[in-house]
Design an enzyme around this catalytic site. Structure first.
Site, PDB file in Angstrom:
ATOM      1  N   VAL A 172       0.875  -1.186   0.000  1.00  0.00           N
ATOM      2  CA  VAL A 172       0.000   0.000   0.000  1.00  0.00           C
ATOM      3  C   VAL A 172       0.907   1.229   0.000  1.00  0.00           C
ATOM      4  CG1 VAL A 172      -1.701   1.340   1.330  1.00  0.00           C
ATOM      5  CG2 VAL A 172      -1.824  -1.168   1.326  1.00  0.00           C
ATOM      6  N   HIS A 173       0.823   2.055  -1.026  1.00  0.00           N
ATOM      7  CA  HIS A 173       1.635   3.275  -0.985  1.00  0.00           C
ATOM      8  C   HIS A 173       1.019   4.466  -1.717  1.00  0.00           C
ATOM      9  CE1 HIS A 173       2.689   2.224  -5.084  1.00  0.00           C
ATOM     10  NE2 HIS A 173       3.304   3.381  -5.221  1.00  0.00           N
TER      11      HIS A 173
END
Ligand code: UDP
Length: 386
Positions: free
Chosen positions: A220-221
């Site tokens: 997740v970024h």
């Protein structure tokens, strides 16, 4: 006699460094008498495990120019990057500026090339998520508008450009006014084929006590997820739930921004919960070969990353996309990806779908592993015509 084609390659973020490795290998195979590449690093990603380590691991020459602008505030940063790149263009006078993808470094290079009237080659042209609130979508469109070469990884990308009025069949020597749109395949697929065997030597599964097909891999970024605390929280609890539902660990190599946001007020409790959770393995950002090993052996991948979506597909692993849209729409059409956004219910349903469905052999959506050679052949052919 015509001298070598001189390319200024601009990178800044982790995925660009990875993609540049494919072009760099192809340039080396052609030899310095035909192609000379100078790499400029904007410094957008500056931690060693997001940047420097990849040059060594992927066999990419060290950047000749490092603008080291990663610490600048985001708004000013693109302007400062463009100034630095403009100066490099004045000094080096390359034949072409080569950029990848859709980050602020890509946009900065496109703006600088425009100002200095240096032809721009955009690798990963034509990708659209059709969500104009995404900064990446703005960067893609602005970069494509300034490019002389638009190197498309997929037929969908070519069609997107056609719909925007590009003459996708135009032949002859391209110019900014008459750009060339070319279907080349995907340099990430080139990389995947090249590095897959080497990744077998990775000890990351053993180091974290993971068994093949016995864990979920998540990343997740995206700013859309990291900078909205309620989304970030929902995603992290959805990942923890997966372990409770399926009894498999969830491996989460944390991007520095995600770690920073999780540690911020309001979400610090989530970071503590993750740290203490028996089913979640929080890792620092993985090196590329370790990441490929993690992707290949995962039961399935959950991600908001563009590159990770595709790599999982190359390796025959289905993907739950933690976004409402994707620029890699063909993955969804062929059933290899399901869009679940940051919605815990949709995530759980998508995981169930993949756990209980056999997928067909992945179709060849991203070329034949020779995208980088094709890109250089196009650039060289225009260079020789001059
Ligand atoms: N990647 C990596 N280590 C990680 C996470 C990702 O090496 O911990 C690699 C991944 O294999 C892929 C690329 O980084 O090649 C994708 O980059 P990222 O997810 O940062 O950005 P995006 O593709 O969404 O632009």
């Amino acid at each position: 006699m015509q001298g070598p084609l001189r390319i200024l390659t601009v990178v800044g973020a982790r995925p660009q460094i990875i993609k540049a490795a494919a072009i760099s290998r192809a340039a080396e195979a052609l030899g310095a008498a035909r192609v000379q590449q100078t790499i400029l690093h904007t410094g957008q990603h500056y931690d060693d495990d997001m940047s420097r380590d990849f040059f060594a691991e992927l066999g990419l020459p060290e950047p000749a120019i490092d603008l080291a602008l990663g610490y600048d505030k985001q708004g000013d940063r693109t302007t400062r990057m463009a100034e630095g790149i403009r100066q490099a263009l004045k000094d080096l006078k390359p034949d072409v500026v080569l950029v990848y993808g859709d980050t602020d470094s890509t946009l900065a290079a496109a703006l600088a090339a425009d100002d200095e009237k240096t032809p721009l080659a955009h690798v990963e042209a034509g990708l659209r998520s059709y969500d104009e609130s995404m900064p990446e979508e703005f960067n893609r469109i602005e970069c494509d508008r300034r490019a002389t070469w638009l190197f498309c990884p997929t037929t969908v990308a070519v069609e997107n450009l056609r719909m925007e009025g590009f003459h996708v069949e135009a032949t002859g020597t391209p110019s900014r006014e008459r750009p060339a749109v070319r279907l080349t395949g995907d340099v990430m697929y080139d990389n995947s084929l090249h590095f897959a065997c080497r990744a077998e030597g990775s000890g990351i599964l053993r180091a974290h006590d993971l068994s093949p097909r016995g864990y979920f891999l998540a990343t997740v970024h995206r700013v859309r997820n990291t900078d909205a605390p309620e989304r970030l929280e929902a995603l992290m609890y959805a990942l923890m739930d997966l372990h409770e539902l399926h009894g498999m660990p969830v491996v989460l190599p944390l991007h520095p921004r995600t770690r920073a946001r999780l540690g911020a007020i309001g979400t610090a409790g989530v970071l503590r919960a993750l740290d203490a959770h028996p089913g979640v393995r929080l890792l620092p950002p993985a090196g590329f070969l370790d990441m490929v090993a993690l992707e290949r052996n995962a039961r399935l991948v959950l991600t908001d990353s563009g590159g990770v979506q595709k790599e999982a597909f190359f390796l025959g692993v289905p993907v739950v996309v933690l976004r409402a849209e994707t620029e890699w729409t063909e993955l969804v059409e062929h059933g290899w990806a399901i869009l679940a956004d940051a919605d815990p219910e949709r995530i759980a349903t998508a995981v169930n779908t993949f756990l209980f469905t056999d997928l067909a052999v992945p179709p060849p959506l991203y070329g034949d592993g020779h995208a980088a050679e094709r890109i250089l052949a196009e650039l060289l052919s225009a260079h020789t015509d001059q």
